[in-house]
Design an enzyme around this catalytic site. Structure first.
Site, short mmCIF file in Angstrom:
data_model
loop_
_atom_site.label_atom_id
_atom_site.label_comp_id
_atom_site.label_asym_id
_atom_site.label_seq_id
_atom_site.Cartn_x
_atom_site.Cartn_y
_atom_site.Cartn_z
N ASP A 113 -16.24 36.39 41.56
CA ASP A 113 -17.60 35.86 41.58
C ASP A 113 -17.90 35.19 42.92
O ASP A 113 -17.09 34.42 43.44
CB ASP A 113 -17.80 34.83 40.47
CG ASP A 113 -17.57 35.40 39.08
OD1 ASP A 113 -16.74 36.31 38.95
OD2 ASP A 113 -18.22 34.93 38.14
N HIS A 118 -21.57 34.25 43.47
CA HIS A 118 -22.68 33.41 43.01
C HIS A 118 -23.51 32.83 44.16
O HIS A 118 -23.77 31.62 44.22
CB HIS A 118 -22.16 32.27 42.12
CG HIS A 118 -21.87 32.70 40.71
ND1 HIS A 118 -22.86 33.18 39.88
CD2 HIS A 118 -20.73 32.74 40.00
CE1 HIS A 118 -22.33 33.48 38.71
NE2 HIS A 118 -21.04 33.25 38.76
N ASP A 151 -21.17 39.36 39.61
CA ASP A 151 -21.73 38.02 39.78
C ASP A 151 -21.92 37.69 41.26
O ASP A 151 -21.42 36.69 41.78
CB ASP A 151 -20.84 36.97 39.11
CG ASP A 151 -21.10 36.89 37.61
OD1 ASP A 151 -21.78 37.79 37.08
OD2 ASP A 151 -20.63 35.94 36.97
N ASP A 179 -27.21 34.33 41.57
CA ASP A 179 -27.46 33.20 40.67
C ASP A 179 -26.64 31.98 41.08
O ASP A 179 -25.55 32.09 41.63
CB ASP A 179 -27.16 33.54 39.21
CG ASP A 179 -28.30 34.30 38.54
OD1 ASP A 179 -29.44 34.20 39.03
OD2 ASP A 179 -28.04 35.02 37.56
N ARG A 180 -27.22 30.81 40.78
CA ARG A 180 -26.62 29.49 41.02
C ARG A 180 -26.60 29.10 42.49
O ARG A 180 -26.99 27.99 42.82
CB ARG A 180 -25.21 29.41 40.43
CG ARG A 180 -25.14 29.66 38.91
CD ARG A 180 -23.73 29.41 38.40
NE ARG A 180 -23.59 29.79 37.00
CZ ARG A 180 -23.91 29.04 35.96
NH1 ARG A 180 -24.44 27.85 36.17
NH2 ARG A 180 -23.73 29.47 34.73
N ASN A 194 -21.92 39.80 34.49
CA ASN A 194 -22.89 39.37 33.49
C ASN A 194 -24.13 38.72 34.12
O ASN A 194 -25.14 38.53 33.44
CB ASN A 194 -22.24 38.40 32.50
CG ASN A 194 -21.85 37.08 33.13
OD1 ASN A 194 -21.16 37.05 34.15
ND2 ASN A 194 -22.27 35.98 32.54
N HIS A 195 -24.08 38.39 35.42
CA HIS A 195 -25.26 37.83 36.09
C HIS A 195 -26.04 38.89 36.86
O HIS A 195 -27.08 38.55 37.45
CB HIS A 195 -24.85 36.70 37.03
CG HIS A 195 -24.66 35.39 36.34
ND1 HIS A 195 -25.67 34.45 36.24
CD2 HIS A 195 -23.60 34.86 35.69
CE1 HIS A 195 -25.23 33.40 35.58
NE2 HIS A 195 -23.97 33.62 35.23
N HIS A 208 -15.40 42.86 35.12
CA HIS A 208 -15.86 41.49 35.33
C HIS A 208 -15.35 40.51 34.28
O HIS A 208 -14.79 39.47 34.60
CB HIS A 208 -17.38 41.43 35.37
CG HIS A 208 -17.90 40.04 35.59
ND1 HIS A 208 -17.79 39.40 36.80
CD2 HIS A 208 -18.50 39.15 34.75
CE1 HIS A 208 -18.31 38.19 36.71
NE2 HIS A 208 -18.74 38.01 35.47
N ARG A 228 -19.27 30.83 24.88
CA ARG A 228 -20.32 31.37 25.75
C ARG A 228 -21.50 31.88 24.95
O ARG A 228 -22.63 31.92 25.44
CB ARG A 228 -19.76 32.52 26.60
CG ARG A 228 -18.79 32.12 27.69
CD ARG A 228 -18.45 33.32 28.55
NE ARG A 228 -17.43 33.05 29.52
CZ ARG A 228 -17.67 32.64 30.77
NH1 ARG A 228 -18.92 32.42 31.16
NH2 ARG A 228 -16.68 32.44 31.62
N HIS A 274 -15.21 36.15 36.20
CA HIS A 274 -16.01 35.57 35.11
C HIS A 274 -15.73 34.10 34.83
O HIS A 274 -16.57 33.41 34.27
CB HIS A 274 -15.81 36.40 33.84
CG HIS A 274 -16.81 36.16 32.76
ND1 HIS A 274 -18.16 36.02 33.01
CD2 HIS A 274 -16.67 36.04 31.42
CE1 HIS A 274 -18.80 35.85 31.87
NE2 HIS A 274 -17.92 35.84 30.89
#
Length: 687
Positions: A240, A242, A269, A272-273, A301-302, A353, A420, A447
């Site tokens: 990730d 991010h 991923d 995001d964030r 998943n993002h 992932h 989750r 993840h």
């Protein structure tokens, strides 16, 4: 132990009490030597040597206790961050399920679906999705006259159909960023990186062109890609990111850019964030266009439209692309749905992932139409209601969901991932069976943020790699990537921590723990204040002595430590060491009981600011008076002083009046805010 050799004679072998014995097999009785093994007066150590040894042992005990305390604080802080993160993901899933159920049960008008379903169908977030014009060519609708259509219907015939997406997107003369031409070159990639270092945004025209090129290549790839190390002899797996551009620069700085001899697998991923999700995605997509056979992009998943709305990527695109943001958002949504789901290295290592479940079938995953899943949190395209889906469609959906959302656990078996809200927990037995059935030896996944950037589980058969350092807070965790190399496909983990300034690189471990702990506690307090009503109700239920009736003495409203902890865990649904945290978030009496209303006091920071201000202005106020001022400003008693409450105080005491005060305050607060992006040149400092 390192200190002991400095104080022990070279001929001695064992230390016990105040004597040093040459024989390790001696016997003691109440500290005295027996069986004739007592040393002679000649060999007896001096008092100074004995004191030095005692001091060394005492220092070691103190240091070990100090380090153990730091480790406990670090783990507690880690639990807070993870619990808040996963709780947010669970809330997002609950919110989606609630609105999906509400809309699906609306009464329809006539034979068609209900009007609200047409307007708010989660598959169609934006009213400017791609639509067909009169000549059957895709075009974007206007704000006032539109037909909602999913990007699922996008069909490019020899690349000509989508050209009209660039209509009205012109490059201004004032644009100072790079000008891209396709196919991309290494020189253009360097210019793009340099422009991102100067905080410039790639123009919408080039962004759209780049996304269309990426989409064209991704459509030709399968759900599962197969990488080989026969030529390069190695491949690098990144977890990730991010939106942390500095971490991507760090990886390229340490490991080199993607090439024929240096292939990469980016395990989802990307966005995001973080603040630079757009830049990270564009750099990765550019590397993919230049080296489509050496860069493998797995979906995370993002890479999901619902998650992008919730966790900031959509908002970032809106801010950076303004009037063209709708086109860019829709294209990103479509491109993400075309990303492959997994990569297999030399038919021995699976890279995905999230993880697996006891029903994961690679052959079935290879046949799924992945483009139907604009979001894995909702039914695939063409299915408006879960109840109307066939068993085959439900199984396919579960395959994708488990691959992107699952987490490994120590316990055997496979059960729903309630933490989750999506995917599964899978045990070591599930991993072993899956690897054996598919002829694999290792599962590499991402993840989950890990404090060291990586973690081996399930007897070394599962390797988690996370590449975003400082994920929760500066200093909270290391980032890592994995180099798979050699004929035996050995995994070599490289750790790092990106820092934006040299001063941050010199922070000690203790200072880092203190900073991260304060940030975690602040996030936890924000979570507590958001659930104030529910917590107060729960506290009252446990307040069997009715201490809450003592209205004039808030400090007398108490709960036992166990009741307070149970109430916090019940309402917040967060499994944290509440007994350890109670003194951090609330006040306790000498008996250990918690004064539960103090859980919501959040005015200490404002009181500290007032204290500093009164000292600078030489205003003499007692601590009790400062506390009274802070509580007086908190008009709604929520534990926080917001902007309106602050202005209300000015209205009461200021002759200018409320409107003028608001204007003056706003005029004085319109200073430019400069966000410093990470520098690739300074990314070479290791943790």
């Amino acid at each position: 132990y390192k200190l002991l050799p400095n104080f022990v004679n070279a001929n001695t072998q064992h230390i016990c009490g105040r004597y040093v014995c040459c024989s390790p097999g001696h016997v003691h009785s109440r500290g005295n030597h027996v069986m004739g093994c007592a040393p002679s007066l000649k060999d007896r150590p001096s008092d100074s040597t004995t004191n030095s040894i005692r001091s060394a042992v005492l220092i070691q005990k103190w240091y070990r206790r100090y380090r153990a305390n730091l480790e406990i604080r670090r783990r507690c802080t880690w639990n807070i961050f993870q619990s808040i993160e996963y709780s947010g993901e669970q809330d997002q899933l609950k919110l989606h399920n609630f609105f999906n159920a509400m809309l699906s049960n609306m009464v329809a008008d006539g034979d068609g679906p209900a009007p609200l379903i047409q307007a708010f169908n989660i598959l169609k977030f934006y009213n400017d999705q791609l639509v067909y014009s009169s000549d059957n060519v895709l075009a974007f609708s206007t704000f006032t006259d539109f037909i909602i259509a999913d990007t699922q219907t996008m069909v490019d015939r020899m690349g000509d159909t989508l050209n009209n997406l660039l209509d009205g997107v012109e490059v201004e003369k004032t644009y100072k960023g790079p000008h891209l031409t396709f196919p991309l070159t290494l020189n253009q990639l360097h210019k793009m990186v340099q422009s991102f270092k100067r905080k410039l945004t790639l123009h919408a025209k080039y962004t759209v062109q780049l996304l269309l090129e990426v989409r064209r290549l991704l459509k030709a790839q399968g759900n599962i890609r197969y990488a080989s190390t026969s030529l390069s002899k190695q491949v690098t797996v990144c977890g990730d990111l991010h939106g942390n551009l500095s971490d991507l620069y760090m990886i390229f700085h340490k490991n080199g850019l993607p090439s024929v001899n240096n292939p990469y697998i980016f395990n989802g991923d990307f966005v995001d964030r973080g603040q630079f999700s757009t830049e990270v995605a564009l750099v990765l997509f550019s590397c993919f266009l230049m080296n489509p056979n050496e860069v493998y992009l797995n979906r995370g998943n993002h890479e999901d439209h619902v998650m992008n709305i919730r966790y900031g990527f959509v908002k970032e695109l809106q801010m950076k692309y303004r009037e063209h943001s709708r086109k860019v958002i829709s294209l990103f949504k479509d491109v993400f749905s075309w990303l492959p789901l997994a990569t297999v290295v030399d038919e021995q290592i699976l890279v995905c992932h999230g993880g697996i479940s006891d029903t994961t079938d690679l052959k079935l995953l290879a046949k799924i139409d992945r483009h139907r899943y604009m979001s894995t949190l909702q039914p695939p395209g063409g299915c408006d209601d879960i109840s109307t889906m066939s068993q085959e469609e439900l199984l396919e959906w579960k395959q994708v969901l488990d691959l992107l959302w699952s987490d490994p656990r120590a316990a055997d078996g496979c059960y729903p991932n309630t933490f989750r809200g999506g995917g599964t927990y899978f045990g070591a037995d599930v991993t072993a069976n899956f690897l054996q059935q598919n002829g694999l030896k290792l599962l590499i996944r991402s993840h989950e943020c890990k404090s060291d950037g990586y973690e081996y589980t399930h007897n070394g058969q599962v390797l988690t790699v996370f590449s975003a350092s400082n994920y929760y807070e500066m200093g909270s965790n290391l980032g890592a990537y994995v180099r798979i190399q050699g004929s035996g496909l050995e995994c070599r983990v490289v750790q790092y921590m990106s820092a934006h300034s040299p001063a941050l690189r010199k922070v000690s471990f203790t200072q880092r723990i203190n900073h991260v702990e304060q940030s975690a506690l602040q996030d936890l307090k924000d979570r507590i204040l958001a659930s104030k009503c529910e917590l107060l109700k729960e506290f009252t239920n446990y307040d069997l002595n009715h201490t809450g009736n003592v209205l004039h003495y808030p400090w007398a409203r108490k709960l036992s430590s166990s009741d307070w902890c149970f109430a916090m865990e019940t309402v917040l649904e967060m499994e944290l060491p509440w007994r350890m945290l109670k003194t951090k978030v609330a006040k306790c009496d000498n008996n250990g009981d918690v004064m539960y209303e103090s859980t919501f006091e959040e005015l200490e920071e404002f009181e500290d600011a007032l204290t500093i201000l009164t000292r600078q202005l030489d205003i003499r106020l007692k601590e009790a008076e400062i506390s009274d001022i802070a509580h007086s400003l908190d008009l709604n008693n929520d534990g926080c002083i917001d902007f309106n409450e602050f202005l209300e105080a000015f209205r009461i005491v200021d002759n200018l009046g409320k409107d003028q005060t608001r204007k003056v305050t706003r005029d004085n607060s319109n200073d430019d805010v400069i966000i410093h992006a990470p520098d690739i040149a300074g990314a070479g400092q290791e943790a």
